[in-house]
Scaffold this active site. Structure first.
Site, PDB file in Angstrom:
ATOM      1  N   CYS A  25      -4.934   2.599  -3.701  1.00  0.00           N
ATOM      2  CA  CYS A  25      -3.844   3.060  -2.914  1.00  0.00           C
ATOM      3  C   CYS A  25      -2.496   2.209  -3.132  1.00  0.00           C
ATOM      4  CB  CYS A  25      -3.763   3.400  -1.493  1.00  0.00           C
ATOM      5  SG  CYS A  25      -5.150   4.584  -1.214  1.00  0.00           S
ATOM      6  N   LYS A  70     -10.532  -1.052  10.554  1.00  0.00           N
ATOM      7  CA  LYS A  70     -10.555  -2.169   9.693  1.00  0.00           C
ATOM      8  C   LYS A  70     -10.897  -3.474  10.660  1.00  0.00           C
ATOM      9  CE  LYS A  70      -7.281  -0.711   6.306  1.00  0.00           C
ATOM     10  NZ  LYS A  70      -7.858   0.032   5.415  1.00  0.00           N
ATOM     11  N   HIS A  94       0.957  -1.193   0.177  1.00  0.00           N
ATOM     12  CA  HIS A  94       0.060  -0.285   0.143  1.00  0.00           C
ATOM     13  C   HIS A  94       0.989   1.228  -0.027  1.00  0.00           C
ATOM     14  CE1 HIS A  94      -2.670   2.976   1.925  1.00  0.00           C
ATOM     15  NE2 HIS A  94      -3.808   2.062   1.494  1.00  0.00           N
ATOM     16  N   ASP A 152       3.035  -4.728   8.202  1.00  0.00           N
ATOM     17  CA  ASP A 152       2.044  -4.212   8.021  1.00  0.00           C
ATOM     18  C   ASP A 152       0.486  -5.047   8.059  1.00  0.00           C
ATOM     19  OD1 ASP A 152      -0.112  -2.587   7.080  1.00  0.00           O
ATOM     20  OD2 ASP A 152       0.535  -1.730   5.227  1.00  0.00           O
ATOM     21  N   GLN A 168      -4.484  -5.346   7.193  1.00  0.00           N
ATOM     22  CA  GLN A 168      -5.323  -6.052   6.607  1.00  0.00           C
ATOM     23  C   GLN A 168      -5.328  -7.761   7.110  1.00  0.00           C
ATOM     24  OE1 GLN A 168      -7.791  -5.182   4.504  1.00  0.00           O
ATOM     25  NE2 GLN A 168      -6.916  -3.634   3.677  1.00  0.00           N
TER      26      GLN A 168
HETATM   27  N1  C6P Z   1      -6.262   0.433   2.862  1.00  0.00           N
HETATM   28  C1  C6P Z   1      -7.888  -0.008   1.276  1.00  0.00           C
HETATM   29  O1  C6P Z   1      -9.012   0.266   1.019  1.00  0.00           O
HETATM   30  P1  C6P Z   1      -4.893   3.802   7.179  1.00  0.00           P
HETATM   31  O2  C6P Z   1      -5.739   4.531   5.926  1.00  0.00           O
HETATM   32  O3  C6P Z   1      -4.008   4.474   7.507  1.00  0.00           O
HETATM   33  O4  C6P Z   1      -6.081   3.350   8.144  1.00  0.00           O
HETATM   34  O5  C6P Z   1      -4.345   2.621   6.420  1.00  0.00           O
HETATM   35  C2  C6P Z   1      -3.490   2.558   5.399  1.00  0.00           C
HETATM   36  C3  C6P Z   1      -3.279   1.083   5.013  1.00  0.00           C
HETATM   37  C4  C6P Z   1      -2.116   0.560   5.157  1.00  0.00           C
HETATM   38  N2  C6P Z   1      -1.639  -0.740   4.581  1.00  0.00           N
HETATM   39  C5  C6P Z   1      -2.536  -1.547   4.158  1.00  0.00           C
HETATM   40  C6  C6P Z   1      -2.138  -2.899   3.669  1.00  0.00           C
HETATM   41  C7  C6P Z   1      -3.942  -0.889   3.986  1.00  0.00           C
HETATM   42  O6  C6P Z   1      -4.725  -1.799   3.169  1.00  0.00           O
HETATM   43  C8  C6P Z   1      -4.318   0.216   4.320  1.00  0.00           C
HETATM   44  C9  C6P Z   1      -5.732   0.760   3.977  1.00  0.00           C
HETATM   45  C10 C6P Z   1      -7.439   0.962   2.549  1.00  0.00           C
HETATM   46  O7  C6P Z   1      -7.531  -0.982   0.941  1.00  0.00           O
HETATM   47  C11 C6P Z   1      -7.706   2.086   2.473  1.00  0.00           C
HETATM   48  S1  C6P Z   1      -6.703   2.815   1.048  1.00  0.00           S
END
Ligand code: C6P
Length: 414
Positions: free
Chosen positions: A365, A225, A122, A199, A202
């Site tokens: 993203c 999430k 991401h 990370d 997910q």
């Molecule tokens: N992915 C998706 O629709 P935040 O936005 O900080 O809570 O998480 C960022 C992020 C970081 N790593 C991974 C693997 C992610 O999937 C995400 C967030 C969402 O896929 C929003 S772009």
């Protein structure tokens, strides 16, 4: 017993009617829905003990602080952290990764050092390292994928060397759903002398994780999430690493003493939590964790794997569908990204929305991954603990109609 219909009753939003149809929410990787206990807890905080934390001696402040710190203990237990001081609250995964980049990376990385990430990251796990690499003349390496959408472990092994100081990798790809072999990656990285950031945005919502058993150095994830509120994230770090890092934000509550010339930092975790935090969000995260604990994360995991396998088998039978990532549901968690004929993903998502079905369309993203695959965008469905096979059937029925509807619309506008 895992009764998904019973579970659905705990989520008020799932009864919503969207565009005249019962909502089918398949955008859980973007954010999950919230059970009533989370909504009520936030309401209750604001309506009966709203106060700042760690500051006041009055009863409301004490109660808010207790609730805030209770969440920290619950998060620590959830991932089996050795101590709650290893849990830092941030505003999300993005901020957690940036905190490591600035507070650890800026202090300890030197010109010529190498950071390894993967092509499936991401943007949150790419951009902070790009900024740091530019600032400090570091080398940023990307691990490629094999044809089946899994990580090329051999390429990873040959990229590791004595200059590698950090490996930052997603546990589960937010586009491909690929589950990466983080245990093996941590082991290999440590033997090369590198530390590892995982990370877990997910994966933590669905896969039981024990940070001590994994021996991971940093783990980052977002509350929203995993049934919790937005604006709350977690950075888990090994105590000895956190102790040696400098704070990212200077301000209130992150110090022991301030004089005109200098300041002495507070102990961890407070050193990293300058300013008034998202108190309602952190307090509202506790019932989310409680909900997951009650269901049992292994049951959630099994439920999602059953849904993904059901959906994959049926999607593959639709003519003109191209699926990205592993086709065996063993290597994939709860996510399926695809394209349908030559219809733009935004058109697919817009038509599905007319049927009350929420999916995500775009680059999610993860632009470097999309370029690597050779596409600019994709459609994505992602399941969570309250989704059902019936919802997948509704989605598949609507998807079959997309081609026809799109062609008719197109003809009408010519
Ligand atoms: N992915 C998706 O629709 P935040 O936005 O900080 O809570 O998480 C960022 C992020 C970081 N790593 C991974 C693997 C992610 O999937 C995400 C967030 C969402 O896929 C929003 S772009």
């Amino acid at each position: 017993m895992y009764d998904v219909y019973e579970i659905r009753n705990d989520f008020p939003i799932l009864k919503e009617i969207v565009n005249g149809k019962q909502l089918v929410y398949l955008d859980n990787s973007a954010t999950t829905q919230k059970p009533k206990t989370v909504i009520d807890t936030i309401y209750n905080y604001y309506s009966s003990y709203n106060a700042n934390v760690h500051r006041g001696v009055h009863s409301l402040g004490v109660k808010a602080t207790e609730a805030y710190e209770n969440t920290r203990r619950m998060v620590a237990n959830f991932i089996n952290a050795p101590d709650p001081v290893c849990i830092i609250f941030t505003k999300g995964t993005t901020e957690s990764i940036n905190l490591v980049a600035y507070s650890w990376g800026r202090k300890f990385l030197k010109e010529g050092n190498e950071i390894i990430i993967t092509i499936m990251e991401h943007h949150s796990n790419i951009v902070p390292w790009q900024i740091l690499a530019k600032e400090k003349n570091l080398v940023l390496k990307f691990i490629p994928l094999k044809d089946d959408g899994t990580l090329d472990l051999e390429a990873f092994k040959s990229s590791l060397n004595e200059k590698t100081k950090l490996v930052a990798i997603t546990h589960v790809s937010n586009v491909l759903g690929t589950i990466n072999p983080i245990r093996e990656i941590i082991r290999l990285s440590h033997s090369a002398g590198a530390i590892v950031l995982v990370d877990g945005a997910q994966s933590v919502p669905s896969i039981p994780i024990d940070v001590q058993e994994l021996d991971v150095d940093f783990l980052v994830f977002s509350a929203h999430k995993m049934l919790g509120p937005t604006g709350v994230g977690v950075l888990y770090g090994k105590e000895e690493l956190l102790e040696r890092m400098d704070p990212l934000l200077g301000g209130g509550e992150m110090i022991k003493r301030v004089t005109k010339d200098s300041s002495v930092w507070a102990d961890i975790p407070y050193k990293f939590e300058g300013g008034t935090p998202n108190i309602a969000g952190v307090i509202g995260f506790a019932p989310a964790i409680e909900y997951l604990n009650k269901l049992g994360l292994s049951n959630v995991y099994n439920h999602e794997r059953a849904l993904v396998s059901y959906a994959l088998n049926r999607l593959l039978k639709i003519d003109g569908i191209r699926i990205y990532g592993p086709l065996n549901s063993e290597s994939r968690l709860n996510i399926i990204s695809f394209n349908y004929r030559d219809i733009h993903p935004h058109d697919v998502a817009t038509i599905l929305d007319q049927y009350g079905i929420a999916i995500r369309a775009g680059h999610h993203c993860a632009q470097p991954l999309h370029s690597y695959i050779g596409i600019s965008a994709s459609c994505r469905v992602s399941f969570y603990l309250y989704n059902t096979k019936e919802e997948i059937d509704i989605f598949l029925d609507a998807l079959r109609k997309v081609d026809r509807i799109f062609k008719n619309e197109h003809r009408r506008t010519l």
